[in-house]
Each structure stands twice: as structure tokens, then as C-alpha cells.
Design an enzyme around this catalytic site. Structure first.
Site, PDB file in Angstrom:
ATOM      1  N   TYR A  47       8.104 -36.583  -9.393  1.00 23.91           N
ATOM      2  CA  TYR A  47       8.180 -37.592 -10.451  1.00 23.91           C
ATOM      3  C   TYR A  47       6.828 -37.661 -11.154  1.00 23.91           C
ATOM      4  O   TYR A  47       5.822 -38.042 -10.555  1.00 23.91           O
ATOM      5  CB  TYR A  47       8.564 -38.943  -9.831  1.00 23.91           C
ATOM      6  CG  TYR A  47       8.717 -40.096 -10.796  1.00 23.91           C
ATOM      7  CD1 TYR A  47       8.826 -39.914 -12.175  1.00 23.91           C
ATOM      8  CD2 TYR A  47       8.765 -41.407 -10.317  1.00 23.91           C
ATOM      9  CE1 TYR A  47       8.971 -40.979 -13.040  1.00 23.91           C
ATOM     10  CE2 TYR A  47       8.923 -42.488 -11.171  1.00 23.91           C
ATOM     11  CZ  TYR A  47       9.019 -42.267 -12.527  1.00 23.91           C
ATOM     12  OH  TYR A  47       9.155 -43.335 -13.378  1.00 23.91           O
ATOM     13  N   THR A  56      10.501 -47.176  -8.982  1.00 21.66           N
ATOM     14  CA  THR A  56       9.688 -48.113  -9.764  1.00 21.66           C
ATOM     15  C   THR A  56      10.523 -49.263 -10.298  1.00 21.66           C
ATOM     16  O   THR A  56      10.123 -50.433 -10.226  1.00 21.66           O
ATOM     17  CB  THR A  56       9.028 -47.372 -10.943  1.00 21.66           C
ATOM     18  OG1 THR A  56       8.276 -46.263 -10.447  1.00 21.66           O
ATOM     19  CG2 THR A  56       8.110 -48.295 -11.717  1.00 21.66           C
ATOM     20  N   ARG A  70       2.170 -44.640 -16.041  1.00 21.50           N
ATOM     21  CA  ARG A  70       2.003 -45.614 -14.950  1.00 21.50           C
ATOM     22  C   ARG A  70       0.944 -45.168 -13.940  1.00 21.50           C
ATOM     23  O   ARG A  70       0.266 -45.995 -13.341  1.00 21.50           O
ATOM     24  CB  ARG A  70       3.329 -45.842 -14.222  1.00 21.50           C
ATOM     25  CG  ARG A  70       4.306 -46.747 -14.969  1.00 21.50           C
ATOM     26  CD  ARG A  70       5.517 -47.048 -14.095  1.00 21.50           C
ATOM     27  NE  ARG A  70       6.482 -47.905 -14.768  1.00 21.50           N
ATOM     28  CZ  ARG A  70       6.536 -49.228 -14.640  1.00 21.50           C
ATOM     29  NH1 ARG A  70       5.667 -49.856 -13.879  1.00 21.50           N
ATOM     30  NH2 ARG A  70       7.462 -49.917 -15.283  1.00 21.50           N
ATOM     31  N   ILE A 103      17.221 -39.814 -14.815  1.00 17.68           N
ATOM     32  CA  ILE A 103      17.071 -40.901 -13.847  1.00 17.68           C
ATOM     33  C   ILE A 103      16.694 -42.097 -14.689  1.00 17.68           C
ATOM     34  O   ILE A 103      15.600 -42.175 -15.236  1.00 17.68           O
ATOM     35  CB  ILE A 103      16.046 -40.561 -12.763  1.00 17.68           C
ATOM     36  CG1 ILE A 103      16.561 -39.358 -11.953  1.00 17.68           C
ATOM     37  CG2 ILE A 103      15.805 -41.762 -11.843  1.00 17.68           C
ATOM     38  CD1 ILE A 103      15.611 -38.860 -10.888  1.00 17.68           C
ATOM     39  N   LYS A 156      11.510 -35.219 -12.227  1.00 16.17           N
ATOM     40  CA  LYS A 156      11.785 -36.307 -13.154  1.00 16.17           C
ATOM     41  C   LYS A 156      10.590 -36.391 -14.091  1.00 16.17           C
ATOM     42  O   LYS A 156       9.480 -36.746 -13.683  1.00 16.17           O
ATOM     43  CB  LYS A 156      11.979 -37.635 -12.421  1.00 16.17           C
ATOM     44  CG  LYS A 156      12.186 -38.816 -13.367  1.00 16.17           C
ATOM     45  CD  LYS A 156      12.279 -40.143 -12.625  1.00 16.17           C
ATOM     46  CE  LYS A 156      12.399 -41.310 -13.597  1.00 16.17           C
ATOM     47  NZ  LYS A 156      12.452 -42.622 -12.897  1.00 16.17           N
ATOM     48  N   TYR A 216      -3.719 -44.600  -9.043  1.00 19.19           N
ATOM     49  CA  TYR A 216      -4.967 -45.333  -8.837  1.00 19.19           C
ATOM     50  C   TYR A 216      -6.086 -44.460  -8.262  1.00 19.19           C
ATOM     51  O   TYR A 216      -7.094 -44.261  -8.917  1.00 19.19           O
ATOM     52  CB  TYR A 216      -4.792 -46.587  -7.980  1.00 19.19           C
ATOM     53  CG  TYR A 216      -6.065 -47.420  -7.955  1.00 19.19           C
ATOM     54  CD1 TYR A 216      -6.424 -48.174  -9.070  1.00 19.19           C
ATOM     55  CD2 TYR A 216      -6.908 -47.403  -6.870  1.00 19.19           C
ATOM     56  CE1 TYR A 216      -7.600 -48.895  -9.089  1.00 19.19           C
ATOM     57  CE2 TYR A 216      -8.091 -48.125  -6.866  1.00 19.19           C
ATOM     58  CZ  TYR A 216      -8.439 -48.859  -7.979  1.00 19.19           C
ATOM     59  OH  TYR A 216      -9.606 -49.559  -7.989  1.00 19.19           O
TER      60      TYR A 216
END
Length: 290
Positions: free
Chosen positions: A135, A46, A140, A205, A163, A109
Site C-alpha cells: 500500500y 486506514t 499520509r 480498494i 494499492k 513518520y
């Protein structure tokens, strides 16, 4: 199969003013990290603006990074997508390029169920042999990977860690309880590195590692080896400043203040405001960076 312990940098992708990738600056950044004790490079994540990269650009960045690092530290490729078939394609190609592992984000989304999340990650696990770090970043993606689904996925041979950028310490604790100590937990939030390490995490991370590689490595190791949290506290205000606008806008501005030509972004991201640049300059001066 733990990929690394310590600080993995979610490295930015430097762009020239015309929007093309600046490989010369990327080379400088990679050498900066190797010489300052970064423990792993996470490319095309990202923070690397992967959402604006074509497949060809993404794979070119991965190939360049693998060749430049040349085995000195692990290289982990971000290959996540909200299209499962696309994620599998990128992951297979990244494995061919010689990456040490993959970072795969939850789909975004187009929402799915927990069963959909399991099948999404199972699909890539079946097609590659390299280790996979899941992740979870609901801020987000607007979807949360549950502890129970993480536990199901942890039984797959090459799913080796998570993560966690959920900001939910209760969720992280439940992942640790269910998955056990051999499943690697990495903080995905720079302001919560020590709290996650206290639950049995093995590293981070990191965004802040882009500008403070050795210090971020030391932050992790100081806690793991000595139980110290001094650096987490010291850099709290600077870390906060790195997120006053959507990342990687501020961290690219901070790198520019350090002399790296990396401030250009791809739309829809735009350069940091003057207020953000002033705040970054102030906080960087306070910790002796400028």
C-alpha cells in the site's frame, strides 16, 4: 494469487458513543456489502481507523469479519505499521485467524530509504504464507514506494499486488511496465479508478464503496468488460465530497445519513461539520441515494 478483481471496500469501524466497537452495526455493514456485490472486505485499514485500535481490538475485528463473511468473499486485513516487528506480529496473528490476504502500508513518520522499504516488506513476506498487497499512500505516510522497489518486492512469492494511492499515473504506469500483467494493481483513489484500470489495474480498494457498494463494483466491471467510464463521471462530485475532510470523517457522516449508526469516531478525528453533512446530503440526493 490475485486476491480479487473489482471493488474491495476499505470498511469503516463503527463505534458506539462510548468509543467501543459496535459489532452489531459491523455485522449489518458486512451483510450489506455481501448482498451488494462488494468483491472483498478490507478490515482494519486506514478507513477503519486502525491507528486508534489496540492490537486486541484489531485482531478481534479481523476474527469477527472472517467468521461473519465465512468464505463468501475474500477478507483482507490491514496489518501495516511503522514498526516492522509490530507489522510482522499482527500479520502472523491475522493469518492464524483465517484471512485471505494482508494489506501492508509503507511505514510512516520514521522515514526510511528504498532499501529500508524493501527490507520492511521482505520481513513480513518471510513470516506469512497468505498473499500480501503493498500500500503506497505518500499523502499520509510522507514516503513514496518507488516502481523499482515495487518490482523487487514483486519477485517475492506472496507479494501479489499494490494499492496505489500516490495519485501519480506515471508511477503506476512504470509499476505496470516493470512488474508485468500478473502483478495486481488496485486504485487507492476513488476519483482515479478508471484511469488506473486503463493502465492494467484490476480493481479498487475503496472508500466510496462504503456507501455505494454495487455501484463501485459496477464502475470497475463496466470499464473492464465494456470500456465504459460513465459511473466514474457520475459519482465524481460525491467522491470529492467524501474527502473534503480527512477520511473517514465524511464517509461515516454519509453512512449516518443512510441510517447506519456509525458516525462516532475516535480522537483525534472528530465528527463532520454541518457544512460537510449538508454537502454530502446534497450530493447523495443528486445521485438518488436519499
Amino acid at each position: 494469487m490475485t486476491l480479487f478483481k473489482g471493488s474491495g471496500v476499505a470498511i469503516v469501524t463503527p463505534f458506539k458513543n462510548d468509543g467501543s466497537i459496535d459489532y452489531e452495526v459491523l455485522n449489518e455493514l458486512l451483510e450489506f456489502h455481501v448482498s451488494n456485490q462488494t468483491d472483498a472486505i478490507v478490515i482494519t485499514g486506514t478507513t477503519g481507523e486502525s491507528a486508534t485500535l489496540s492490537d486486541e481490538e484489531q485482531l478481534s475485528l479481523i476474527d469477527f469479519t472472517v467468521k461473519t463473511i465465512a468464505g463468501r468473499i475474500p477478507v483482507i486485513a490491514g496489518t501495516g505499521s511503522n514498526n516492522t516487528a509490530h507489522m510482522v506480529h499482527l500479520s502472523v496473528e491475522a493469518e492464524k485467524l483465517g484471512v485471505d490476504g494482508l494489506l501492508c502500508v509503507t511505514p510512516y513518520y520514521n522515514k526510511t530509504t528504498q532499501e529500508g522499504l524493501y527490507q520492511h516488506f521482505l520481513s513480513v513476506s518471510k513470516e506469512v504464507n497468505v498473499p500480501i498487497i503493498l500500500y503506497n499512500v505518500p499523502g499520509r505516510t510522507n514516503i513514496n514506494l518507488s516502481a523499482e522497489t515495487t518490482y523487487r518486492l514483486s519477485s517475492l512469492d506472496n507479494v501479489v499486488g499494490l494499492k496505489d494511492a500516490s495519485g501519480d499515473m506515471g508511477l503506476a504506469l512504470e509499476v505496470r511496465r516493470l512488474c508485468g500483467p500478473d502483478f495486481a494493481l488496485y486504485s487507492g483513489n476513488d476519483d482515479m479508478i478508471v484511469p488506473l484500470l486503463s493502465l492494467g489495474g484490476v480493481g479498487v480498494i475503496s472508500v466510496v464503496a462504503n456507501i455505494l457498494p454495487k455501484e463501485t463494483h459496477d464502475l470497475v466491471m463496466d470499464y473492464l468488460e465494456k470500456g465504459e467510464n460513465t459511473l466514474q463521471i457520475k459519482y465524481k462530485a460525491l467522491i470529492d465530497a467524501l474527502f473534503v475532510e480527512p477520511s473517514p470523517i465524511p464517509v461515516k457522516a454519509a453512512l449516518k445519513l443512510m441510517g447506519y449508526e456509525s458516525q462516532s469516531l475516535r480522537l483525534p478525528l472528530v465528527p463532520a461539520t454541518q457544512a460537510t453533512r449538508d454537502l454530502l446530503s446534497s450530493e447523495m440526493k443528486k445521485v438518488g441515494m436519499l
